[in-house]
Design a protein around this motif. Structure first.
Motif, PDB file in Angstrom:
ATOM      1  N   TRP A   1       0.830  -1.208   0.000  1.00  0.00           N
ATOM      2  CA  TRP A   1       0.000   0.000   0.000  1.00  0.00           C
ATOM      3  C   TRP A   1       0.862   1.254   0.000  1.00  0.00           C
ATOM      4  N   ALA A   2       1.879   1.297   0.867  1.00  0.00           N
ATOM      5  CA  ALA A   2       2.701   2.498   1.015  1.00  0.00           C
ATOM      6  C   ALA A   2       3.453   2.823  -0.275  1.00  0.00           C
ATOM      7  N   TYR A   3       3.898   1.814  -0.989  1.00  0.00           N
ATOM      8  CA  TYR A   3       4.662   2.049  -2.215  1.00  0.00           C
ATOM      9  C   TYR A   3       3.838   2.827  -3.238  1.00  0.00           C
ATOM     10  N   PHE A   4       2.551   2.537  -3.294  1.00  0.00           N
ATOM     11  CA  PHE A   4       1.702   3.176  -4.307  1.00  0.00           C
ATOM     12  C   PHE A   4       0.958   4.418  -3.778  1.00  0.00           C
ATOM     13  N   ARG A   5       0.935   4.648  -2.464  1.00  0.00           N
ATOM     14  CA  ARG A   5       0.070   5.710  -1.939  1.00  0.00           C
ATOM     15  C   ARG A   5       0.781   6.796  -1.145  1.00  0.00           C
ATOM     16  N   VAL A   6       1.966   6.540  -0.591  1.00  0.00           N
ATOM     17  CA  VAL A   6       2.638   7.539   0.251  1.00  0.00           C
ATOM     18  C   VAL A   6       3.552   8.407  -0.601  1.00  0.00           C
ATOM     19  N   PRO A   7       3.265   9.719  -0.726  1.00  0.00           N
ATOM     20  CA  PRO A   7       4.065  10.604  -1.565  1.00  0.00           C
ATOM     21  C   PRO A   7       5.239  11.211  -0.796  1.00  0.00           C
ATOM     22  N   GLU A   8       6.142  11.861  -1.522  1.00  0.00           N
ATOM     23  CA  GLU A   8       7.238  12.595  -0.895  1.00  0.00           C
ATOM     24  C   GLU A   8       6.789  14.030  -0.609  1.00  0.00           C
ATOM     25  N   THR A   9       6.812  14.430   0.671  1.00  0.00           N
ATOM     26  CA  THR A   9       6.358  15.775   1.057  1.00  0.00           C
ATOM     27  C   THR A   9       7.499  16.665   1.509  1.00  0.00           C
ATOM     28  N   LYS A  10       8.719  16.157   1.465  1.00  0.00           N
ATOM     29  CA  LYS A  10       9.878  16.950   1.900  1.00  0.00           C
ATOM     30  C   LYS A  10      10.062  18.187   1.012  1.00  0.00           C
ATOM     31  N   GLY A  11      10.411  19.310   1.634  1.00  0.00           N
ATOM     32  CA  GLY A  11      10.720  20.520   0.892  1.00  0.00           C
ATOM     33  C   GLY A  11       9.523  21.221   0.290  1.00  0.00           C
ATOM     34  N   ARG A  12       8.330  20.866   0.723  1.00  0.00           N
ATOM     35  CA  ARG A  12       7.105  21.492   0.203  1.00  0.00           C
ATOM     36  C   ARG A  12       6.448  22.324   1.301  1.00  0.00           C
TER      37      ARG A  12
ATOM     38  N   ARG B   1       4.170   8.916  -7.100  1.00  0.00           N
ATOM     39  CA  ARG B   1       5.600   8.882  -7.388  1.00  0.00           C
ATOM     40  C   ARG B   1       6.082  10.104  -8.164  1.00  0.00           C
ATOM     41  N   ALA B   2       5.156  11.000  -8.555  1.00  0.00           N
ATOM     42  CA  ALA B   2       5.550  12.218  -9.261  1.00  0.00           C
ATOM     43  C   ALA B   2       5.662  13.415  -8.325  1.00  0.00           C
ATOM     44  N   PHE B   3       5.289  13.246  -7.049  1.00  0.00           N
ATOM     45  CA  PHE B   3       5.320  14.364  -6.103  1.00  0.00           C
ATOM     46  C   PHE B   3       6.701  14.996  -6.011  1.00  0.00           C
ATOM     47  N   LYS B   4       7.737  14.163  -5.877  1.00  0.00           N
ATOM     48  CA  LYS B   4       9.081  14.672  -5.601  1.00  0.00           C
ATOM     49  C   LYS B   4       9.595  15.586  -6.705  1.00  0.00           C
ATOM     50  N   GLY B   5       9.377  15.215  -7.955  1.00  0.00           N
ATOM     51  CA  GLY B   5       9.931  16.001  -9.051  1.00  0.00           C
ATOM     52  C   GLY B   5       8.970  16.992  -9.674  1.00  0.00           C
TER      53      GLY B   5
END
Length: 529
Positions: free
Chosen positions: A488-499, A515-519
């Motif tokens: 579940w986490a692989y497909f649902r948890v985004p990267e929120t660092k630096g936002r 998986r597009a959150f980071k870039g």
């Protein structure tokens, strides 16, 4: 002060701050962009120098979590304390034990409290603020400890645990919400993850206290640990009078002058407070424009549903991966075959490793973010749990296997507290919209508590010698659940660092894939008038 980023390109306008007294303070869009860019450029060390008061008060509010963690860990250790077993238990094969039904009932106070207390906390936090909600909870905890201290029967102790748990559950909501709202983005991750360190400290203190009192041969073997809970109440209550309120809550109430005064208390003289305030106001305005709402029902509407799912999911993963075993750590080691003294020592070492892991996680959170640490750590937990289960299948279970399983539990706890333990509190604080943050965290806490109730019922029956007596085979159970959580986490948890909070609002509003959150790039300078 967790601050926003940029808003959709179509919304170029001047931000006007009007307080309750009718005073208006226009802030041009260029100043807003400068404030946002400054926050992006702020390093961790620079933020620590500029916001020492914010760091201190964030840590102060998190002290409530130490009390929250101390209570269930205390009970888990008392189940292995000879005098407690003798006074409250019954004879089984020549030894005194507390029956599984009573272990379940007593241990249910904390998770039930997290469910009810967390949901209840969301309302006073919005009506009366974080400060006074926290103060009232500490005062109630002070009074309810008397029931536990004077309890001489399981029935009275059960009442004390249930009532106390209702209040303790509120701290799990107040601490991460407050920390995320008084700190800038550069130190937001570390200070919200500090909540996990407070959990570990509470558990470690409970283990240490019980290790010291377990040899006593009268009621003080368990009365002293209960009484020590008053220490934290005496530390916290006087400080409530000087505790600054959350500037985000003050802005939502239209108290801009008070919010500005609080921001000055939380930061050094070098911080441009009016610009910081304007950024908070702009984020609140954007969320109103996006119709984020501020009720529990709003947590399930529109893009907030995805944000609530993430918060609930990462918090529930803690329980599903096996963290509730910590509450029974000493008892688990005792049942695995270790002598009582070694079991207590292993329990202390177990949490000392967790303390170290949480501290080690801080530079990782600053450097690598949230998603990669969370998923990598969870993968390690799956492997370790399965290995523990496999070792338990060795015929005869020689002494070496017992120590190997116990050692692997220490390693498991290190990876837990370097990853999904602390990072969870960062994610639930950043994934939620600011207008529903307290309620979103409350829902996540309640969901975690609900699953915790199930585990509280199940674990005593799974580990007690007069029940299933699964011992290390619990590794298969929790390893399997953790594997599902990893998927579940692989497909649902985004990267929120630096936002910034406004940038996160925009990312979720635009339905950016996980998986597009980071870039994903959000153009700067769109506040131009």
């Amino acid at each position: 002060m967790g601050s926003p980023g940029t808003k959709p390109a179509a919304a170029a306008q001047e931000v006007v701050i009007t307080d309750d007294a009718g005073t208006t303070k226009p802030t041009d869009s260029i100043a807003l962009d400068e404030a946002i860019q400054h926050e992006h450029n702020l390093t961790f060390l620079q933020a620590c120098k500029l916001y020492p008061a914010a760091i201190g008060w964030s840590a102060f509010v998190s002290l409530g979590v130490i009390m929250l963690a101390f209570d269930p860990q205390l009970l888990g250790n008392l189940y292995a304390t000879p005098q407690f077993q003798k006074d409250f238990g019954y004879l089984f094969d020549g030894d005194y034990i507390i029956s599984a039904p009573w272990q379940t009932g007593l241990s249910m106070g904390n998770p039930v409290g997290q469910v009810i207390g967390a949901l209840v906390a969301g309302y006073p936090m919005e009506l009366y603020g974080r400060k006074w909600t926290f103060g009232v909870c500490v005062a109630l905890t002070t009074a309810l400890i008397f029931i536990q201290f004077f309890a001489r029967s399981l029935e009275v102790l059960l009442v004390g645990e249930l009532l106390g748990g209702l209040v303790l559950g509120c701290y799990a909501v107040i601490a991460p919400a407050y920390s995320s709202e008084v700190c800038p983005m550069a130190i937001r991750g570390v200070l919200t993850s500090y909540v996990n360190l407070c959990f570990v400290m509470g558990q470690l203190l409970a283990n240490g206290v019980c290790a010291g009192t377990s040899k006593l041969s009268d009621h003080w073997a368990y009365s002293i640990p209960f009484a020590l809970q008053w220490f934290w109440c005496l530390v916290i209550l006087p400080g409530i009078l000087w505790l600054p309120e959350s500037p985000w809550w003050l802005v939502r109430k239209g108290r801009y002058a008070d919010a500005e005064a609080v921001l000055r208390k939380l930061s050094s003289e070098k911080v441009n407070v009016p610009q910081t305030l304007a950024v908070i106001v702009e984020t609140d305005r954007l969320e109103q424009e996006l119709e984020m709402g501020s009720t529990y029902w709003d947590c399930f509407k529109g893009v907030n549903l995805r944000r609530t799912e993430i918060s609930v999911g990462v918090y529930c993963t803690q329980v599903l991966s096996g963290i509730y075993l910590i509450n029974y750590g000493t008892y688990f080691f005792q049942l695995a075959g270790l002598p009582t003294e070694d079991a207590f020592s292993m329990g202390i070492g177990f949490l000392a490793v967790g303390f170290l892991g949480t501290v080690v996680s801080w530079p990782l959170i600053v450097r690598y973010g949230r998603r990669s640490i969370y998923n990598t750590g969870l993968a390690f937990l799956v492997v370790l749990q399965l290995v523990i289960g496999i070792l338990d299948c060795i015929p005869g279970r020689p002494t070496g296997v017992t120590w190997a399983q116990s050692s692997l539990m220490l390693v498991w706890n290190f990876f837990y507290d370097i990853s999904i333990g602390p990072v969870c509190f960062v994610i639930i604080s950043e994934a939620s919209a600011t207008r529903v943050r307290s309620k979103s965290i409350a829902l996540a806490t309640a969901a975690q508590g609900a699953i915790g109730c199930i585990m509280t019922v199940a674990i005593p029956y799974m580990i007690n010698p007069d029940e299933a007596n699964m011992q290390g085979k619990l590794g298969f159970f929790f390893g399997g659940l953790a594997a599902l959580c990893f998927c579940w986490a692989y497909f649902r948890v985004p990267e929120t660092k630096g936002r910034t909070y406004e940038e996160l609002d925009i990312l979720f509003e635009r339905k950016v894939p996980t998986r597009a959150f980071k870039g994903y790039r959000i153009d700067v300078g769109v506040h131009e008038s």
